[in-house]
Design a protein around this motif. Structure first.
Motif, PDB file in Angstrom:
ATOM      1  N   GLN A  41       0.825  -1.208   0.000  1.00 55.09           N
ATOM      2  CA  GLN A  41       0.000   0.000   0.000  1.00 55.09           C
ATOM      3  C   GLN A  41       0.860   1.259   0.000  1.00 55.09           C
ATOM      4  N   TYR A  42       1.947   1.209   0.743  1.00 56.78           N
ATOM      5  CA  TYR A  42       2.844   2.358   0.814  1.00 56.78           C
ATOM      6  C   TYR A  42       3.459   2.633  -0.553  1.00 56.78           C
ATOM      7  N   ALA A  43       3.889   1.569  -1.231  1.00 58.51           N
ATOM      8  CA  ALA A  43       4.479   1.726  -2.565  1.00 58.51           C
ATOM      9  C   ALA A  43       3.459   2.307  -3.542  1.00 58.51           C
ATOM     10  N   GLN A  44       2.224   1.842  -3.446  1.00 66.58           N
ATOM     11  CA  GLN A  44       1.165   2.366  -4.310  1.00 66.58           C
ATOM     12  C   GLN A  44       0.916   3.845  -4.030  1.00 66.58           C
ATOM     13  N   MET A  45       0.920   4.202  -2.761  1.00 64.75           N
ATOM     14  CA  MET A  45       0.701   5.590  -2.389  1.00 64.75           C
ATOM     15  C   MET A  45       1.818   6.480  -2.924  1.00 64.75           C
ATOM     16  N   LYS A  85      14.086  -4.504  14.130  1.00 66.53           N
ATOM     17  CA  LYS A  85      15.482  -4.530  13.658  1.00 66.53           C
ATOM     18  C   LYS A  85      15.578  -5.008  12.217  1.00 66.53           C
ATOM     19  N   ASP A  86      14.551  -5.697  11.734  1.00 65.46           N
ATOM     20  CA  ASP A  86      14.556  -6.198  10.358  1.00 65.46           C
ATOM     21  C   ASP A  86      13.656  -5.383   9.430  1.00 65.46           C
ATOM     22  N   TRP A  87      13.011  -4.363   9.966  1.00 64.34           N
ATOM     23  CA  TRP A  87      12.149  -3.548   9.111  1.00 64.34           C
ATOM     24  C   TRP A  87      12.981  -2.738   8.116  1.00 64.34           C
ATOM     25  N   ARG A  88      12.432  -2.561   6.943  1.00 64.50           N
ATOM     26  CA  ARG A  88      13.063  -1.708   5.935  1.00 64.50           C
ATOM     27  C   ARG A  88      12.397  -0.345   6.021  1.00 64.50           C
ATOM     28  N   TRP A  89      12.942   0.488   6.889  1.00 59.37           N
ATOM     29  CA  TRP A  89      12.347   1.783   7.187  1.00 59.37           C
ATOM     30  C   TRP A  89      12.369   2.687   5.956  1.00 59.37           C
ATOM     31  N   GLU A  90      11.299   3.423   5.775  1.00 57.82           N
ATOM     32  CA  GLU A  90      11.226   4.419   4.707  1.00 57.82           C
ATOM     33  C   GLU A  90      10.576   5.668   5.268  1.00 57.82           C
ATOM     34  N   ILE A  91      11.113   6.828   4.902  1.00 58.63           N
ATOM     35  CA  ILE A  91      10.559   8.109   5.334  1.00 58.63           C
ATOM     36  C   ILE A  91      10.410   8.985   4.109  1.00 58.63           C
ATOM     37  N   ASN A  92       9.191   9.388   3.830  1.00 64.25           N
ATOM     38  CA  ASN A  92       8.933  10.210   2.655  1.00 64.25           C
ATOM     39  C   ASN A  92       8.009  11.371   2.988  1.00 64.25           C
ATOM     40  N   LEU A  93       8.038  12.366   2.114  1.00 64.96           N
ATOM     41  CA  LEU A  93       7.249  13.581   2.282  1.00 64.96           C
ATOM     42  C   LEU A  93       6.351  13.760   1.072  1.00 64.96           C
ATOM     43  N   LYS A 108       6.959   2.078   7.610  1.00 61.19           N
ATOM     44  CA  LYS A 108       6.727   2.920   6.435  1.00 61.19           C
ATOM     45  C   LYS A 108       6.112   4.251   6.883  1.00 61.19           C
ATOM     46  N   ILE A 109       6.953   5.295   6.885  1.00 56.63           N
ATOM     47  CA  ILE A 109       6.565   6.597   7.427  1.00 56.63           C
ATOM     48  C   ILE A 109       6.303   7.593   6.305  1.00 56.63           C
ATOM     49  N   VAL A 172      -6.411 -10.096   6.806  1.00 56.20           N
ATOM     50  CA  VAL A 172      -5.441  -9.143   6.294  1.00 56.20           C
ATOM     51  C   VAL A 172      -5.835  -8.701   4.888  1.00 56.20           C
ATOM     52  N   THR A 173      -6.282  -9.644   4.096  1.00 60.46           N
ATOM     53  CA  THR A 173      -6.706  -9.317   2.734  1.00 60.46           C
ATOM     54  C   THR A 173      -7.931  -8.419   2.743  1.00 60.46           C
ATOM     55  N   GLN A 174      -8.888  -8.740   3.602  1.00 57.86           N
ATOM     56  CA  GLN A 174     -10.140  -7.999   3.643  1.00 57.86           C
ATOM     57  C   GLN A 174      -9.983  -6.603   4.226  1.00 57.86           C
ATOM     58  N   TYR A 175      -9.096  -6.486   5.218  1.00 56.24           N
ATOM     59  CA  TYR A 175      -8.990  -5.230   5.937  1.00 56.24           C
ATOM     60  C   TYR A 175      -7.672  -4.511   5.713  1.00 56.24           C
ATOM     61  N   GLY A 176      -6.807  -5.101   4.906  1.00 57.47           N
ATOM     62  CA  GLY A 176      -5.517  -4.476   4.655  1.00 57.47           C
ATOM     63  C   GLY A 176      -5.630  -3.098   4.034  1.00 57.47           C
ATOM     64  N   ALA A 177      -6.660  -2.889   3.216  1.00 56.90           N
ATOM     65  CA  ALA A 177      -6.838  -1.600   2.562  1.00 56.90           C
ATOM     66  C   ALA A 177      -7.102  -0.490   3.570  1.00 56.90           C
ATOM     67  N   GLN A 178      -7.421  -0.848   4.804  1.00 57.78           N
ATOM     68  CA  GLN A 178      -7.725   0.152   5.813  1.00 57.78           C
ATOM     69  C   GLN A 178      -6.489   0.616   6.575  1.00 57.78           C
ATOM     70  N   LEU A 179      -5.331   0.075   6.267  1.00 55.96           N
ATOM     71  CA  LEU A 179      -4.133   0.420   7.033  1.00 55.96           C
ATOM     72  C   LEU A 179      -3.842   1.917   7.003  1.00 55.96           C
ATOM     73  N   LEU A 180      -4.171   2.565   5.898  1.00 51.58           N
ATOM     74  CA  LEU A 180      -3.904   3.989   5.783  1.00 51.58           C
ATOM     75  C   LEU A 180      -4.933   4.835   6.523  1.00 51.58           C
ATOM     76  N   THR A 181      -6.079   4.249   6.862  1.00 50.22           N
ATOM     77  CA  THR A 181      -7.165   5.031   7.450  1.00 50.22           C
ATOM     78  C   THR A 181      -7.639   4.483   8.790  1.00 50.22           C
ATOM     79  N   LEU A 182      -6.880   3.570   9.375  1.00 44.98           N
ATOM     80  CA  LEU A 182      -7.287   2.981  10.648  1.00 44.98           C
ATOM     81  C   LEU A 182      -7.436   4.055  11.721  1.00 44.98           C
ATOM     82  N   LYS A 183      -8.499   3.935  12.498  1.00 42.72           N
ATOM     83  CA  LYS A 183      -8.679   4.806  13.650  1.00 42.72           C
ATOM     84  C   LYS A 183      -8.439   3.972  14.901  1.00 42.72           C
ATOM     85  N   PHE A 184      -7.484   4.402  15.687  1.00 41.68           N
ATOM     86  CA  PHE A 184      -7.115   3.635  16.865  1.00 41.68           C
ATOM     87  C   PHE A 184      -7.964   4.033  18.064  1.00 41.68           C
TER      88      PHE A 184
END
Length: 266
Positions: A41-45, A85-93, A108-109, A172-184
């Protein structure tokens, strides 16, 4: 992380905030599946932002600023979640008037220019935002939300099927699209506030900037709340909770100000 080299600091006996362990619900959904979904999703964004010429380049001063702050914070993430420690961190603007920022599972920030420009954030305040969002990922709040959804959906059959992850993985498949809009939840936000304060303080950023940040957020909430604020309950109680945590995090900030001969950045 693009263009970033980080050191691994030695963290002394447990100091700072206490928020307990991660929710048991998070174990009902595969962390790797969620992180993979987040990366997609991050790559698509980013691709969409690139097409709209809204993705800031690596040489953009604000991108370099964000990545420099991230380089200082990220090394302290491992203590909160060994997967980090194994995450591939990314920071974009991303160029947008939205007052928003987030960190997806897997590190993914993204920041929007609106939160930097409208609120005129100092480096300390940027670190408070970044620490808070990283804390959501470290505490696996998205994974917890999906685990609760899986438990609700599977109902009484959950316990008998927990070892067969077919249906749970489908969450994960059904709700993965909500990762960008999740309300905690309010509890999630409180955890992220505290863990974020500690992360930033250990990295040498003044945790008292968390108070000034939220005052700026409240001031920006004139007609409708900014998107970042709308999913992050604010108010006097929240600021009071942060003030109460200062006794745990200000000493970490003070310690970070003292040069350590053994600490070297490659």
């Amino acid at each position: 992380m693009v263009g970033c080299t980080v050191f691994t600091p030695a963290v002394s006996a447990r100091e700072g905030v206490e928020v307990g362990g991660n929710s048991a619900f998070s174990k009902l959904v595969s962390a790797s599946d969620i992180e993979q979904s987040a990366a997609q999703q991050y790559a698509q964004m980013l691709a969409q932002a690139q097409q709209q010429r809204a993705l800031a380049g690596n040489e953009h001063p604000q991108v370099q600023r964000l990545r420099a702050i991230a380089r200082r914070i990220i090394p302290y993430a491992n203590e909160w979640n060994p997967r980090a420690k194994d995450w591939r961190w990314e920071i974009n603007l991303i160029g947008s008037k939205q007052i928003n920022a987030f960190c997806m599972p897997g590190g993914k920030i993204a920041f929007y220019t609106g939160i930097l420009d409208t609120l005129k954030l100092t480096d300390d305040e940027v670190a408070m935002v970044m620490g808070h969002e990283i804390a959501h990922a470290l505490r696996e709040h998205a994974r917890e939300r999906m685990g609760k959804t899986a438990a609700t959906g599977l109902g009484a059959n959950l316990l008998s099927q927990v070892l067969g992850l077919g249906q749970i993985g489908q969450t994960v498949t059904q709700y993965g699209a909500q990762l960008l809009t999740l309300k905690f939840s309010r509890e999630d936000e409180s955890e992220a506030d505290l863990v974020g304060l500690e992360l930033a303080a250990r990295a040498g950023y003044d945790p008292r900037a968390g108070i000034t940040l939220w005052r700026k957020m409240s001031a920006a909430n004139k007609n409708a709340p900014p998107q970042w604020l709308s999913t992050h309950p604010a108010g006097d109680t929240r600021i009071a909770d942060m003030e109460a945590a200062m006794a745990q995090v200000v000493p970490l900030y003070a310690k970070a100000q003292k040069p350590e001969k053994s600490k070297k950045v490659p």
